[in-house]
Write a protein that holds these residues in place. Structure first.
Motif, PDB file in Angstrom:
ATOM      1  N   LEU A  21       2.751  11.191  16.091  1.00  0.00           N
ATOM      2  CA  LEU A  21       2.735   9.776  15.708  1.00  0.00           C
ATOM      3  C   LEU A  21       2.986   8.865  16.906  1.00  0.00           C
ATOM      4  N   GLU A  22       2.254   7.758  16.941  1.00  0.00           N
ATOM      5  CA  GLU A  22       2.480   6.747  17.970  1.00  0.00           C
ATOM      6  C   GLU A  22       3.848   6.112  17.744  1.00  0.00           C
ATOM      7  N   GLU A  23       4.625   5.964  18.814  1.00  0.00           N
ATOM      8  CA  GLU A  23       5.991   5.467  18.673  1.00  0.00           C
ATOM      9  C   GLU A  23       6.019   4.045  18.123  1.00  0.00           C
ATOM     10  N   GLY A  24       5.077   3.246  18.514  1.00  0.00           N
ATOM     11  CA  GLY A  24       5.085   1.867  18.052  1.00  0.00           C
ATOM     12  C   GLY A  24       4.765   1.705  16.582  1.00  0.00           C
ATOM     13  N   GLU A  25       4.127   2.730  15.960  1.00  0.00           N
ATOM     14  CA  GLU A  25       3.742   2.624  14.547  1.00  0.00           C
ATOM     15  C   GLU A  25       4.415   3.677  13.685  1.00  0.00           C
ATOM     16  N   ARG A  26       5.328   4.433  14.256  1.00  0.00           N
ATOM     17  CA  ARG A  26       6.007   5.504  13.518  1.00  0.00           C
ATOM     18  C   ARG A  26       6.721   4.956  12.288  1.00  0.00           C
ATOM     19  N   GLY A  27       7.495   3.901  12.465  1.00  0.00           N
ATOM     20  CA  GLY A  27       8.263   3.375  11.332  1.00  0.00           C
ATOM     21  C   GLY A  27       7.378   2.921  10.187  1.00  0.00           C
ATOM     22  N   ARG A  28       6.310   2.222  10.517  1.00  0.00           N
ATOM     23  CA  ARG A  28       5.396   1.734   9.477  1.00  0.00           C
ATOM     24  C   ARG A  28       4.723   2.887   8.753  1.00  0.00           C
ATOM     25  N   ILE A  29       4.333   3.941   9.495  1.00  0.00           N
ATOM     26  CA  ILE A  29       3.664   5.092   8.877  1.00  0.00           C
ATOM     27  C   ILE A  29       4.613   5.798   7.933  1.00  0.00           C
ATOM     28  N   LEU A  30       5.844   6.048   8.372  1.00  0.00           N
ATOM     29  CA  LEU A  30       6.806   6.778   7.538  1.00  0.00           C
ATOM     30  C   LEU A  30       7.206   5.961   6.311  1.00  0.00           C
ATOM     31  N   ASP A  31       7.281   4.657   6.443  1.00  0.00           N
ATOM     32  CA  ASP A  31       7.604   3.820   5.276  1.00  0.00           C
ATOM     33  C   ASP A  31       6.514   3.915   4.216  1.00  0.00           C
ATOM     34  N   THR A  32       5.257   3.887   4.660  1.00  0.00           N
ATOM     35  CA  THR A  32       4.151   3.984   3.700  1.00  0.00           C
ATOM     36  C   THR A  32       4.118   5.369   3.058  1.00  0.00           C
ATOM     37  N   VAL A  33       4.364   6.425   3.854  1.00  0.00           N
ATOM     38  CA  VAL A  33       4.403   7.787   3.294  1.00  0.00           C
ATOM     39  C   VAL A  33       5.507   7.897   2.254  1.00  0.00           C
ATOM     40  N   THR A  34       6.678   7.345   2.530  1.00  0.00           N
ATOM     41  CA  THR A  34       7.795   7.387   1.580  1.00  0.00           C
ATOM     42  C   THR A  34       7.443   6.666   0.283  1.00  0.00           C
ATOM     43  N   ALA A  35       6.828   5.467   0.380  1.00  0.00           N
ATOM     44  CA  ALA A  35       6.453   4.720  -0.811  1.00  0.00           C
ATOM     45  C   ALA A  35       5.408   5.469  -1.624  1.00  0.00           C
ATOM     46  N   LEU A  36       4.469   6.094  -0.965  1.00  0.00           N
ATOM     47  CA  LEU A  36       3.437   6.859  -1.660  1.00  0.00           C
ATOM     48  C   LEU A  36       4.042   8.068  -2.353  1.00  0.00           C
ATOM     49  N   SER A  37       4.982   8.727  -1.704  1.00  0.00           N
ATOM     50  CA  SER A  37       5.664   9.886  -2.299  1.00  0.00           C
ATOM     51  C   SER A  37       6.457   9.476  -3.536  1.00  0.00           C
ATOM     52  N   GLN A  38       7.131   8.348  -3.461  1.00  0.00           N
ATOM     53  CA  GLN A  38       7.917   7.876  -4.615  1.00  0.00           C
ATOM     54  C   GLN A  38       7.014   7.552  -5.793  1.00  0.00           C
ATOM     55  N   GLU A  39       5.853   6.960  -5.537  1.00  0.00           N
ATOM     56  CA  GLU A  39       4.925   6.648  -6.627  1.00  0.00           C
ATOM     57  C   GLU A  39       4.403   7.924  -7.281  1.00  0.00           C
ATOM     58  N   LEU A  40       4.132   8.956  -6.470  1.00  0.00           N
ATOM     59  CA  LEU A  40       3.690  10.233  -7.032  1.00  0.00           C
ATOM     60  C   LEU A  40       4.787  10.883  -7.841  1.00  0.00           C
ATOM     61  N   ASN A  41       6.027  10.785  -7.395  1.00  0.00           N
ATOM     62  CA  ASN A  41       7.162  11.353  -8.139  1.00  0.00           C
ATOM     63  C   ASN A  41       7.303  10.696  -9.518  1.00  0.00           C
ATOM     64  N   LYS A  42       7.078   9.367  -9.561  1.00  0.00           N
ATOM     65  CA  LYS A  42       7.142   8.679 -10.870  1.00  0.00           C
ATOM     66  C   LYS A  42       6.091   9.214 -11.821  1.00  0.00           C
ATOM     67  N   LEU A  43       4.880   9.408 -11.319  1.00  0.00           N
ATOM     68  CA  LEU A  43       3.822   9.942 -12.158  1.00  0.00           C
ATOM     69  C   LEU A  43       4.145  11.340 -12.642  1.00  0.00           C
ATOM     70  N   ALA A  44       4.738  12.133 -11.779  1.00  0.00           N
ATOM     71  CA  ALA A  44       5.109  13.501 -12.163  1.00  0.00           C
ATOM     72  C   ALA A  44       6.175  13.494 -13.241  1.00  0.00           C
ATOM     73  N   GLU A  45       7.140  12.562 -13.145  1.00  0.00           N
ATOM     74  CA  GLU A  45       8.167  12.487 -14.178  1.00  0.00           C
ATOM     75  C   GLU A  45       7.577  12.083 -15.525  1.00  0.00           C
ATOM     76  N   ASN A  46       6.634  11.147 -15.480  1.00  0.00           N
ATOM     77  CA  ASN A  46       6.014  10.701 -16.747  1.00  0.00           C
ATOM     78  C   ASN A  46       5.087  11.746 -17.354  1.00  0.00           C
ATOM     79  N   ALA A  47       4.584  12.627 -16.534  1.00  0.00           N
ATOM     80  CA  ALA A  47       3.667  13.653 -17.046  1.00  0.00           C
ATOM     81  C   ALA A  47       4.388  14.836 -17.665  1.00  0.00           C
TER      82      ALA A  47
END
Length: 360
Positions: free
Chosen positions: A333-359
């Motif tokens: 990962l590029e150091e200047g964009e690492r934080g933004r990339i990891l934040d988006t990955v975390t948000a995407l993971s949380q949304e998938l976890n919600k769907l898994a709980e509802n399923a």
């Protein structure tokens, strides 16, 4: 220059239309009556005196006409009244001179450009001119005062009627008609012709036979069928448009899903060691929100089949789990964009976890 309203006043004075003038002044109390008109520069009060109309004269005085107004020769209305009295005798004196003298005594001593005052003119009246004129016209002179008295009495009754029941509006409509130019006249004629023609057509339609009514009924039914057919055609075209739009949307989502899977394979399972910026990550929808990314992931997945749906979600959770993502791609990962990339990955993971709980 006299206004249109002032020209109307002047015309009523010329005609001797006392009632019309009285009604018009009631409607337009703000009219300036001391205007001049014509080559002699005379006011309506001058004109009333020259015509010998005492009723109009008294009305103009009542509404503010100035007895000291002068024409081009410097004559006041009293000069003209005195000249008329000199010619016609006592009756003209009583009708014209007396009201003006009572209203403005100073006018008797007001000279014109020649230096002559009304008083000077009246000195030429002979004594017999103040007497009743004998002769063949005596009977007619007796009848005229009686007629004038009836007119004056009628005018007073008219005033009382206006004050009690309101004012008659005939003059206003006459004013509108009188100001009609050629364009207005042509438009009015066209409208009258249209009304007469429409009335004629209605009369013809009213006298139509039973067969004509049946024909009109058939025509109306035919028009109704045509409208229904046209409406059905529009609805069919609209449905076809919606179907095309839905197919296009399906193609776009399918294309996004295919590109997402291809980029995931190339990024996560390839052997490339190139640096990864934010735009290099295989986001399902690079410019969209987290919810739009999840919608692209789930495109084509059968949600009714709970088992298959949970397995698909589990694969996506594994792919986008923050820790596992960091293990696979963290060093690239590029150091200047690492934080933004990891934040988006975390948000995407949380949304998938919600769907898994509802399923579950």
């Amino acid at each position: 220059m006299a206004s249109r309203k002032q020209k109307r006043v002047l015309r009523y004075v010329e005609e001797g239309s006392l009632l019309k003038l009285k009604s018009y002044l009631r409607k337009h109390p703000d009219i300036e009556l001391n205007f001049t008109k014509g080559s002699k520069g005379r006011t309506p009060l001058h004109l009333a005196c020259s015509l010998g109309d005492d009723a109009v004269l008294r009305l103009l005085l009542k509404w503010g006409a100035d007895p000291l107004s002068k024409d081009r020769k410097g004559d006041t209305p009293l000069h003209l009244a005195a000249n008329r009295a000199l010619k016609h005798g006592k009756r003209a004196y009583d009708d014209l001179v007396v009201p003006l003298r009572k209203r403005c005594p100073v006018a008797m001593e007001t000279p014109n450009r020649a230096g002559v005052t009304p008083q000077d003119t009246l000195q030429w009246m002979k004594e017999e001119q103040f007497q009743k004129s004998p002769g063949r016209g005596e009977s007619s002179k007796k009848a005229d005062p009686e007629k004038e008295w009836r007119n004056k009495l009628f005018g007073e009754c008219q005033d009382e009627f206006f004050e009690t029941f309101g004012q008659y509006e005939e003059d206003l409509s006459w004013e509108e008609r009188e100001s009609e130019n050629f364009v207005d006249w042509a438009d009015r004629i066209r409208q009258e012709y249209g009304r007469k023609r429409a009335q004629s057509e209605r009369e013809v339609a009213g006298s139509a036979s039973g067969s004509q009514k049946k024909n009109r009924k058939k025509e109306s039914e035919s028009e109704a069928r045509s409208r229904l057919e046209f409406q059905a055609k529009l609805e069919a075209e609209h449905a076809a448009y919606l179907a095309r739009a839905a197919r296009k949307e399906e193609e776009i989502r399918k294309g996004k899903k295919e590109r997402y899977e291809e980029k995931c394979t190339a990024t996560f399972r390839g052997e490339s060691e190139s640096r990864l910026g934010y735009s290099d990550i295989p986001w399902p929808s690079p410019l969209g929100s987290v919810q739009e990314m999840v919608a692209v992931m789930l495109h084509g997945v059968d949600r009714v089949n709970k088992t298959a749906f949970r397995k698909f979600l589990m694969r996506q959770q594994t792919l986008w789990h923050p820790d596992k993502f960091a293990q696979r791609c963290g060093a690239r990962l590029e150091e200047g964009e690492r934080g933004r990339i990891l934040d988006t990955v975390t948000a995407l993971s949380q949304e998938l976890n919600k769907l898994a709980e509802n399923a579950k």
